[in-house]
Enzyme design. Structure first.
Site, PDB file in Angstrom:
ATOM      1  N   GLY A  67       1.048  -0.868   0.045  1.00  0.00           N
ATOM      2  CA  GLY A  67       0.127  -0.226   0.091  1.00  0.00           C
ATOM      3  C   GLY A  67       0.747   1.254  -0.422  1.00  0.00           C
ATOM      4  O   GLY A  67       2.085   1.142   0.691  1.00  0.00           O
ATOM      5  N   ASN A  87       2.341   5.609   1.278  1.00  0.00           N
ATOM      6  CA  ASN A  87       2.374   5.521   2.054  1.00  0.00           C
ATOM      7  C   ASN A  87       1.081   6.192   2.575  1.00  0.00           C
ATOM      8  O   ASN A  87       0.261   6.892   2.318  1.00  0.00           O
ATOM      9  CB  ASN A  87       3.083   7.557   1.961  1.00  0.00           C
ATOM     10  CG  ASN A  87       4.971   6.529   1.285  1.00  0.00           C
ATOM     11  OD1 ASN A  87       5.269   5.612   1.433  1.00  0.00           O
ATOM     12  ND2 ASN A  87       5.323   8.136   1.364  1.00  0.00           N
ATOM     13  N   SER A 132      -0.809   4.360   4.054  1.00  0.00           N
ATOM     14  CA  SER A 132      -1.918   3.659   3.503  1.00  0.00           C
ATOM     15  C   SER A 132      -2.011   2.396   5.356  1.00  0.00           C
ATOM     16  O   SER A 132      -3.385   2.253   5.424  1.00  0.00           O
ATOM     17  CB  SER A 132      -2.006   2.548   2.666  1.00  0.00           C
ATOM     18  OG  SER A 132      -0.912   1.791   2.918  1.00  0.00           O
ATOM     19  N   GLY A 133      -1.431   2.533   6.182  1.00  0.00           N
ATOM     20  CA  GLY A 133      -1.593   1.839   7.667  1.00  0.00           C
ATOM     21  C   GLY A 133      -0.751   0.572   7.584  1.00  0.00           C
ATOM     22  O   GLY A 133      -1.522  -0.128   8.775  1.00  0.00           O
ATOM     23  N   LYS A 134       0.703   0.567   7.106  1.00  0.00           N
ATOM     24  CA  LYS A 134       0.690  -0.847   6.359  1.00  0.00           C
ATOM     25  C   LYS A 134       1.389  -0.815   7.813  1.00  0.00           C
ATOM     26  O   LYS A 134       1.353  -2.151   9.040  1.00  0.00           O
ATOM     27  CB  LYS A 134       1.898  -0.830   5.740  1.00  0.00           C
ATOM     28  CG  LYS A 134       1.242  -0.697   4.160  1.00  0.00           C
ATOM     29  CD  LYS A 134       2.651  -1.472   3.875  1.00  0.00           C
ATOM     30  CE  LYS A 134       3.357   0.186   3.232  1.00  0.00           C
ATOM     31  NZ  LYS A 134       3.033   1.371   3.000  1.00  0.00           N
ATOM     32  N   SER A 135       2.541   0.269   8.848  1.00  0.00           N
ATOM     33  CA  SER A 135       3.232   0.305   9.762  1.00  0.00           C
ATOM     34  C   SER A 135       2.275   0.023  11.059  1.00  0.00           C
ATOM     35  O   SER A 135       2.358  -0.908  12.140  1.00  0.00           O
ATOM     36  CB  SER A 135       4.006   1.480   9.895  1.00  0.00           C
ATOM     37  OG  SER A 135       4.316   1.472   8.595  1.00  0.00           O
ATOM     38  N   GLU A 191       9.636  -3.640   5.807  1.00  0.00           N
ATOM     39  CA  GLU A 191      10.789  -3.047   3.963  1.00  0.00           C
ATOM     40  C   GLU A 191      11.737  -2.996   4.252  1.00  0.00           C
ATOM     41  O   GLU A 191      13.042  -2.184   4.085  1.00  0.00           O
ATOM     42  CB  GLU A 191      10.292  -1.521   4.781  1.00  0.00           C
ATOM     43  CG  GLU A 191       8.494  -0.578   4.723  1.00  0.00           C
ATOM     44  CD  GLU A 191       8.296  -0.586   3.154  1.00  0.00           C
ATOM     45  OE1 GLU A 191       9.477  -0.266   1.891  1.00  0.00           O
ATOM     46  OE2 GLU A 191       7.151   0.157   3.340  1.00  0.00           O
TER      47      GLU A 191
HETATM   48  N1  ATP Z   1       1.741   8.462  15.208  1.00  0.00           N
HETATM   49  C1  ATP Z   1       1.169   9.253  14.933  1.00  0.00           C
HETATM   50  N2  ATP Z   1       0.123   9.773  15.074  1.00  0.00           N
HETATM   51  C2  ATP Z   1      -0.983  10.240  14.588  1.00  0.00           C
HETATM   52  N3  ATP Z   1      -1.139   9.855  13.071  1.00  0.00           N
HETATM   53  C3  ATP Z   1      -0.327   8.494  12.232  1.00  0.00           C
HETATM   54  C4  ATP Z   1       0.993   8.545  13.505  1.00  0.00           C
HETATM   55  N4  ATP Z   1       1.396   7.299  12.728  1.00  0.00           N
HETATM   56  C5  ATP Z   1       0.459   7.012  11.642  1.00  0.00           C
HETATM   57  N5  ATP Z   1      -0.313   8.108  11.793  1.00  0.00           N
HETATM   58  C6  ATP Z   1      -1.220   7.793  10.393  1.00  0.00           C
HETATM   59  O1  ATP Z   1      -1.949   6.797  10.623  1.00  0.00           O
HETATM   60  C7  ATP Z   1      -2.438   6.594   9.108  1.00  0.00           C
HETATM   61  C8  ATP Z   1      -1.281   5.304   8.477  1.00  0.00           C
HETATM   62  O2  ATP Z   1       0.106   5.397   8.533  1.00  0.00           O
HETATM   63  P1  ATP Z   1       1.075   4.469   8.911  1.00  0.00           P
HETATM   64  O3  ATP Z   1       2.371   5.073   9.201  1.00  0.00           O
HETATM   65  O4  ATP Z   1       0.903   3.026   9.585  1.00  0.00           O
HETATM   66  O5  ATP Z   1       1.299   3.571   7.326  1.00  0.00           O
HETATM   67  P2  ATP Z   1       2.224   3.355   6.137  1.00  0.00           P
HETATM   68  O6  ATP Z   1       1.232   2.535   5.267  1.00  0.00           O
HETATM   69  O7  ATP Z   1       3.288   2.364   7.279  1.00  0.00           O
HETATM   70  O8  ATP Z   1       2.895   4.307   5.459  1.00  0.00           O
HETATM   71  P3  ATP Z   1       4.528   4.822   5.152  1.00  0.00           P
HETATM   72  O9  ATP Z   1       4.217   3.248   4.097  1.00  0.00           O
HETATM   73  O10 ATP Z   1       4.632   5.782   5.671  1.00  0.00           O
HETATM   74  O11 ATP Z   1       5.617   3.554   6.685  1.00  0.00           O
HETATM   75  C9  ATP Z   1      -1.703   7.441   8.152  1.00  0.00           C
HETATM   76  O12 ATP Z   1      -2.930   8.555   7.694  1.00  0.00           O
HETATM   77  C10 ATP Z   1      -0.248   8.750   9.099  1.00  0.00           C
HETATM   78  O13 ATP Z   1      -0.395   9.776   8.977  1.00  0.00           O
END
Ligand code: ATP
Length: 277
Positions: free
Chosen positions: A39, A41, A43-46, A165
């Site tokens: 997904g 950036n 999208s919620g993966k982490s 990653e």
């Molecule tokens: N510590 C936090 N406080 C508030 N919102 C957060 C926090 N961490 C992530 N988010 C939000 O939660 C949502 C999911 O983020 P997440 O980091 O899980 O996505 P991701 O797919 O892992 O992205 P990336 O590829 O950039 O790591 C996003 O809208 C992000 O802005």
């Protein structure tokens, strides 16, 4: 097939955030499976990874790991079943030598020295890094560092390995070596692999791809079916792998086998066709 992780109606909102980062996610992951979670950036993966590893607590819904719904009491036990390999190998090193580094997780478990030496040797052998055990981790290449990080994780004998990653900072050769190694370990050590990536080319060896978008699962299918979505993948910030794209173009004029071939396999197939012409 036996489930190792079962997620039901999971929701998560970060403190003070307006929107949910994970929205009603349900997902079963099976023993010995390699599943990719992809997904763009944000999208919620982490967030999903942190929930699975118990680093954050769900707002609602449940996560079952190896038959137990995770809660405050059993979270530490659940975490011993999961190992994580992160993106930047440099951030994972704590020891002055490769063997010290691999021993770190075992020291934390309070393992006796003699047993620890054996386990470290076993883990380094699995990643084919035994010859490097006295080396300073900083003197290794990116791919070698990731193999040492994998050894550190394997030493603790997890059932599930999450790759966050883990190959994105490696050169193509290092990346391929690490991915092939993971495939080999999955088969021989009976591991379940969850790889998190925004790069679809990292998903080739997995058996299933789950696409996350805006905190929700929008696709869950075999890689070949996901790749065949072609340009539709762009709405999830993803691109079709090059060889999948090339195969659809070539299918108009030549007969290719069903399914997906990676670049190397496609090249081999094209050579064969050429020799038979
Ligand atoms: N510590 C936090 N406080 C508030 N919102 C957060 C926090 N961490 C992530 N988010 C939000 O939660 C949502 C999911 O983020 P997440 O980091 O899980 O996505 P991701 O797919 O892992 O992205 P990336 O590829 O950039 O790591 C996003 O809208 C992000 O802005």
């Amino acid at each position: 097939m036996e489930k190792i992780i079962s997620i039901k109606n999971l929701n998560y909102t970060y403190p003070e955030a307006k929107q949910e980062a994970i929205k009603n996610v349900s997902l079963d992951i099976y023993k010995n499976e390699w599943i990719s979670i992809v997904g763009k950036n944000g999208s919620g993966k982490s967030t999903l990874t942190k929930l699975i590893d118990g680093l954050i607590e769900a707002s609602s819904g449940t996560i079952e790991v190896d038959g137990q719904i995770i809660n405050e009491e059993n979270i530490w036990e659940a975490r011993t079943k999961i190992g994580i390999i992160f993106q930047n190998p440099d951030h994972q090193f704590v020891g002055a030598t490769v063997e010290d580094d691999v021993a770190f997780g075992l020291e934390n478990q309070g393992m006796p020295k003699e047993q620890m030496v054996k386990e470290v040797d076993r883990a380094l052998k699995l990643v084919k890094m035994s010859d490097f055990k006295r080396r300073d981790p900083q003197s290794l290449s990116g791919g070698q560092k990731q193999r040492v990080a994998i050894a550190g994780v394997l030493a603790t004998k997890p059932q599930i390995v999450i790759m966050d990653e883990s190959t994105s900072m490696l050169d193509p050769e290092g990346r391929q070596t690490v991915l092939n190694l993971i495939q080999d370990l999955r088969k021989k050590q009976d591991l379940t692999i969850i790889s998190i990536t925004h790069d679809i080319s990292e998903t080739e060896l997995s058996q299933r791809i789950v696409v996350l978008n805006d905190g929700q699962i929008v696709q869950d299918d075999k890689p070949v079916n996901i790749y065949n979505m072609g340009t539709h993948l762009s709405k999830y910030g993803l691109e079709e792998p090059f060889s999948s794209e090339l195969m659809s173009t070539l299918r108009d004029s030549i007969k290719l086998p069903e399914g997906y071939l990676n670049e190397e396999e496609l090249m081999e197939q094209l050579w064969k066709l050429r020799l038979n012409m």
